[in-house]
Design an enzyme around this catalytic site. Structure first.
Site, PDB file in Angstrom:
ATOM      1  CG  ASN A  74      44.491  46.243  23.713  1.00  0.00           C
ATOM      2  OD1 ASN A  74      45.345  45.621  24.334  1.00  0.00           O
ATOM      3  ND2 ASN A  74      44.801  47.142  22.799  1.00  0.00           N
ATOM      4  CG  HIS A  84      47.044  38.979  30.654  1.00  0.00           C
ATOM      5  ND1 HIS A  84      46.759  40.180  30.051  1.00  0.00           N
ATOM      6  CD2 HIS A  84      46.905  38.032  29.678  1.00  0.00           C
ATOM      7  CE1 HIS A  84      46.477  39.976  28.779  1.00  0.00           C
ATOM      8  NE2 HIS A  84      46.566  38.690  28.516  1.00  0.00           N
ATOM      9  CD  GLU A  95      52.189  48.633  21.447  1.00  0.00           C
ATOM     10  OE1 GLU A  95      51.661  49.770  21.567  1.00  0.00           O
ATOM     11  OE2 GLU A  95      51.536  47.580  21.433  1.00  0.00           O
ATOM     12  CB  CYS A 132      48.225  50.723  20.654  1.00  0.00           C
ATOM     13  SG  CYS A 132      48.074  50.397  22.418  1.00  0.00           S
TER      14      CYS A 132
END
Length: 464
Positions: free
Chosen positions: A137, A161, A234, A268
């Site tokens: 994102n 990635h 995270e 997020c």
């Protein structure tokens, strides 16, 4: 999932890549370990010089890499350029501040005099090879906010990635190479998710950081725990956005639109649940819905586009499931709620949407909405606002809009999130620690807290 660039604006596959072979992975692991043995002895001055050069190159490349990011995951191209520029800023911040952040700490002599030491220090030494598992994102920013502090601390990085942004991943490896970092300091691994466990279990890998979904985080944490390796996670967020009567309601509503649809709503830390006091609910609702309706949905490569497509067909399908479940259970659609008619037969677009009359039984009340869909709640007071805000498995960040200092202190005390932002939207900044609580993960990125996460915090005791 294949390793490929699929343009989310039209579904066209532009490039595909073969995954690395086991032999290729071994070569990269061996190079990373060998490079760490020498790179860890370089000075802060040398690391800073290299990181400044990387920042200069990235800034010059910003227009081109922005178009690559947009083509790979659909963010509006203006936002993609801003992401590249933010990465360059963060590189420069760490190049300038790392020597102070990682300077030896010396306890006061009186505090350690009974230890028998003539001198005692706390020294921050690099851990080694760090595996970064990163999402699509913010394909530059998520990586750079790990890489800049890790490289300045003397670590080396391996990047796994997301499989839908391979060109951005390869660009990052090339960027650090062109900046002059020793070969092996930062390498991209074009591999599927099935290869992560073997890489993480390799004894040459010292630690891992992951930004992504909760299931991915649990998997990496479990493997790393079994190997007793440090991790920073995270994960998801379902951030509350609370508006109280003393707030500037017009400004809160205007900011709410940006806070919800930044990055096409795929962030997020985007505000997702809008919790508004009944005294100002109608005013906020009307202004917020009007702002969402005015957004221009379109080709993300056009400068005037506000909201582009979701990153994938599956991502849109997941979002549609949450909205349909809410509507079937009694939620009201104030705007949106469907695919745009202009893009019904191409791309992965979804209209900016506002839902209200949400109940705890609806999936959307508990699950993260990763797209331009907002849920709107009416509450009677701050107690109820906090109850709704904390009624989530996530705890990444939170917003409060108020002119009351007592409400600010109460919210800061009782919010279950890792960040509390007052009278403004949540954002990350290199000088401020970033991370969450509960199922949003653990550890911190950015600031001094972030650079120390992947350090061996060493006691150096010297007898008199």
């Amino acid at each position: 999932m294949p390793i490929a660039t699929v343009n989310p604006a039209n579904g066209e596959t532009l490039k595909t890549y073969d995954a690395l072979s086991p032999e290729d992975i071994e070569r990269k692991l061996a190079l990373a370990a060998a490079t760490f043995d020498t790179y860890r002895t370089t000075t802060f001055f040398e690391r800073a010089r290299l990181l400044q050069q990387a920042a200069d190159l990235l800034e010059a490349d910003a227009p081109d890499i922005a178009r690559v990011m947009t083509t790979e995951m659909g963010k509006p191209v203006a936002a993609a350029r801003a992401e590249a520029q933010k990465c360059a800023k963060t590189m420069r911040w760490y190049a300038q501040n790392a020597p102070q952040l990682l300077a030896d700490e010396r306890p006061a002599a009186a505090d350690v005099q009974d230890s028998g030491a003539a001198r005692a220090y706390v020294r921050y030494r690099p851990l080694g090879v760090v595996l970064a598992v990163m999402p699509w994102n913010f394909p530059l920013w998520q990586v750079v906010r790990f890489a800049a502090p890790a490289l300045m601390a003397g670590n080396v990085g391996l990047l796994k990635h997301a499989s839908n942004v391979p060109q951005t991943a390869l660009y990052l490896e090339d960027l650090f190479r062109r900046a002059g970092f020793p070969e092996g300091c930062f390498q991209t691994l074009l591999v599927g998710s099935g290869a992560i466990e073997g890489i993480l279990r390799d004894e040459r890998v010292a630690a891992a950081t992951l930004t992504g979904s909760e299931p991915a985080g649990r998997s990496v944490a479990s493997i790393a725990g079994d190997e007793v390796k440090k991790t920073v996670l995270e994960l998801g967020g379902s951030d509350p956005y609370v508006v109280m009567p003393s707030a500037d309601v017009a400004k809160a509503a205007k900011t709410a639109v940006t806070a919800r649809v930044q990055n096409n709503g795929q962030s997020c830390i985007a505000a997702k649940r809008f919790i508004v006091h009944e005294d100002v609910f109608d005013r906020f609702r009307d202004a917020f819905v009007e702002g969402m309706r005015e957004l221009r949905v379109g080709d993300p490569l056009e400068e005037t586009t506000d909201v582009g497509p979701l990153s994938s067909e599956q991502g849109r399908a997941d979002l549609e499931e949450l909205v349909d479940d809410a509507v079937e259970s009694g939620a009201s659609v104030l705007c949106g709620g469907q695919r745009p008619k202009d893009f019904a037969d191409r791309g992965f677009f979804y209209e900016p949407t506002v839902l209200t009359d949400i109940t705890p039984e609806m999936r959307i009340h508990r699950e993260e909405t990763f797209g331009p869909v907002a849920t709107l709640y009416r509450v009677a007071d701050l107690d109820e606002a906090l109850s709704v805000a904390n009624d989530t498995p996530f705890g990444l960040s939170s917003n409060l809009w108020t002119g009351d200092e007592d409400e600010i202190e109460r919210f800061a005390r009782d919010s279950g999130a890792g960040g509390v932002f007052v009278n403004g939207m949540t954002a990350s900044h290199p000088a401020l620690p970033f991370g969450g609580a509960k199922r949003s993960g653990y550890g911190r990125e950015l600031a001094g807290h972030g650079i120390k996460e992947f350090c061996n915090i060493t006691t150096l005791w010297i007898a008199g």
